[in-house]
Design a protein around this motif. Sequence first.
Motif, short mmCIF file in Angstrom:
data_model
loop_
_atom_site.label_atom_id
_atom_site.label_comp_id
_atom_site.label_asym_id
_atom_site.label_seq_id
_atom_site.Cartn_x
_atom_site.Cartn_y
_atom_site.Cartn_z
N LEU A 27 15.75 98.66 50.54
CA LEU A 27 17.18 98.97 50.51
C LEU A 27 17.48 100.35 51.09
CD1 LEU A 27 17.92 97.45 47.01
CD2 LEU A 27 18.73 96.58 49.20
N GLU A 28 16.86 100.68 52.21
CA GLU A 28 17.06 101.98 52.83
C GLU A 28 18.50 102.19 53.27
OE1 GLU A 28 16.04 101.49 57.47
OE2 GLU A 28 14.29 101.28 56.18
N ASN A 29 18.93 103.44 53.22
CA ASN A 29 20.26 103.82 53.71
C ASN A 29 21.38 103.02 53.07
OD1 ASN A 29 19.98 106.04 55.45
ND2 ASN A 29 19.29 104.76 57.13
N THR A 30 21.25 102.76 51.79
CA THR A 30 22.33 102.10 51.04
C THR A 30 22.78 103.01 49.92
OG1 THR A 30 20.79 101.03 49.48
CG2 THR A 30 21.37 99.81 51.50
N ALA A 31 23.98 102.80 49.44
CA ALA A 31 24.47 103.59 48.31
C ALA A 31 23.55 103.41 47.11
CB ALA A 31 25.90 103.19 47.97
N GLU A 98 31.50 108.53 55.22
CA GLU A 98 32.46 109.31 54.44
C GLU A 98 32.47 108.90 52.97
OE1 GLU A 98 36.14 111.03 56.04
OE2 GLU A 98 35.88 109.63 57.71
N GLU A 99 32.21 107.64 52.70
CA GLU A 99 32.14 107.20 51.31
C GLU A 99 30.94 107.82 50.60
OE1 GLU A 99 32.19 102.96 51.30
OE2 GLU A 99 34.37 102.85 51.59
N LEU A 100 29.84 108.02 51.33
CA LEU A 100 28.67 108.68 50.74
C LEU A 100 28.98 110.14 50.43
CD1 LEU A 100 25.79 107.26 52.97
CD2 LEU A 100 26.46 106.51 50.68
N LEU A 101 29.66 110.82 51.34
CA LEU A 101 30.05 112.21 51.06
C LEU A 101 30.91 112.28 49.79
CD1 LEU A 101 31.03 113.65 54.57
CD2 LEU A 101 29.00 114.20 53.21
N GLU A 102 31.77 111.30 49.62
CA GLU A 102 32.67 111.29 48.46
C GLU A 102 31.94 110.92 47.18
OE1 GLU A 102 36.79 109.06 46.96
OE2 GLU A 102 36.06 108.79 49.02
N TRP A 109 23.23 116.57 52.72
CA TRP A 109 22.91 115.47 53.62
C TRP A 109 22.28 115.98 54.90
CZ3 TRP A 109 23.32 110.47 52.15
CH2 TRP A 109 24.06 110.22 50.99
N ASN A 110 21.13 115.41 55.24
CA ASN A 110 20.52 115.64 56.54
C ASN A 110 20.81 114.41 57.38
OD1 ASN A 110 18.31 117.82 57.47
ND2 ASN A 110 18.01 115.90 58.57
N VAL A 111 21.57 114.58 58.46
CA VAL A 111 22.12 113.43 59.19
C VAL A 111 21.63 113.42 60.63
CG1 VAL A 111 24.21 112.19 59.82
CG2 VAL A 111 24.19 113.59 57.74
N ASP A 112 20.95 112.34 60.99
CA ASP A 112 20.49 112.13 62.36
C ASP A 112 21.53 111.28 63.08
OD1 ASP A 112 19.19 111.58 64.72
OD2 ASP A 112 17.32 110.90 63.78
N THR A 113 22.19 111.87 64.07
CA THR A 113 23.19 111.13 64.82
C THR A 113 22.49 110.31 65.90
OG1 THR A 113 25.18 111.29 66.19
CG2 THR A 113 23.69 113.15 66.26
N ARG A 127 34.46 117.68 58.64
CA ARG A 127 35.64 118.54 58.54
C ARG A 127 36.63 118.00 57.51
NH1 ARG A 127 40.62 118.72 59.47
NH2 ARG A 127 40.66 116.59 60.30
N ARG A 128 36.91 116.70 57.57
CA ARG A 128 37.88 116.11 56.62
C ARG A 128 37.42 116.27 55.18
NH1 ARG A 128 38.54 111.92 60.57
NH2 ARG A 128 36.96 110.68 59.50
N ALA A 129 36.12 116.15 54.96
CA ALA A 129 35.58 116.25 53.61
C ALA A 129 35.37 117.70 53.18
CB ALA A 129 34.26 115.49 53.52
#
Length: 262
Positions: A27-31, A98-102, A109-113, A127-129
């Motif tokens: 279940l990688e990368n899931t809430a 964005e839901e994860l940030l919330e 968070w370390n985020v690979d784009t 920025r929004r968060a």
Amino acid sequence: MSDIRHPYLDSPAPIAFAHRGGTADGLENTAWAFRRAVDLGYRYLETDVHLTSDGVLVAFHDASLDRVTDAGGRIADLPWSEVGRARVAGREPVPLFEELLEEFPEARWNVDTKSDAAVEPLVEAVRRAGAWDRVCVGSFSEARLVRARALGGSRLASSLGTRGVADLRLLSRGGRAAERLLLAAARRRGAVCVQVPERAYGIRVVDPAFIAAAHRLGMQVHVWTINDEARMHALLDLGVDGIMTDRLEALRTVFTERGVWA
């Protein structure tokens, strides 16, 4: 050591990173995975982002849904209405970044784009968060990092890109004059850390000279993806500042044994 610093790294080193939230039950990368990691005590979570065809930013590693979900197709070619119906391991939905940030307001968070198209939406989501202190952007693409830094400025933490990593390894053998050149380059790039595998293409990347050079430039060294407990101990003995793992309990055990589990 230089004064390259960012609030993202306000935790005492070494840092334990939950790589993709861990890989329990596939279940990688899931809430669900990130909740489990947080419940285990992890504060730093690693994930990846892609953009759907209609501009929705999702936390997902692969370019396509095929490997880990009950659906198929490239995320970039699919609208969110289809990606949102996919289930990781047949069970958990693909989360919106964005839901994860919330949902995890205390997590870092370390985020690979993973795509060029995802760079601007990622920075805009941060920025929004108001999450500048909670996100570090990384990428195998130097161009994506340059673009992210141009958009986010000094507010945005990032890791050193592939070219910078190669420079660091080369110049770690080159003395203080070379380090001054690298320091100037690091300042231009805005990197606060270097995130690398132990080895790449048969060449050892992480060694005492590499770590020492990074530290003199004010950058932490984070190593991925380490799932063997003996290697975790060996890297910590070398002085690395962070380890990313899929095996969350194993890394927590190693950190606990060493008295560094925060």
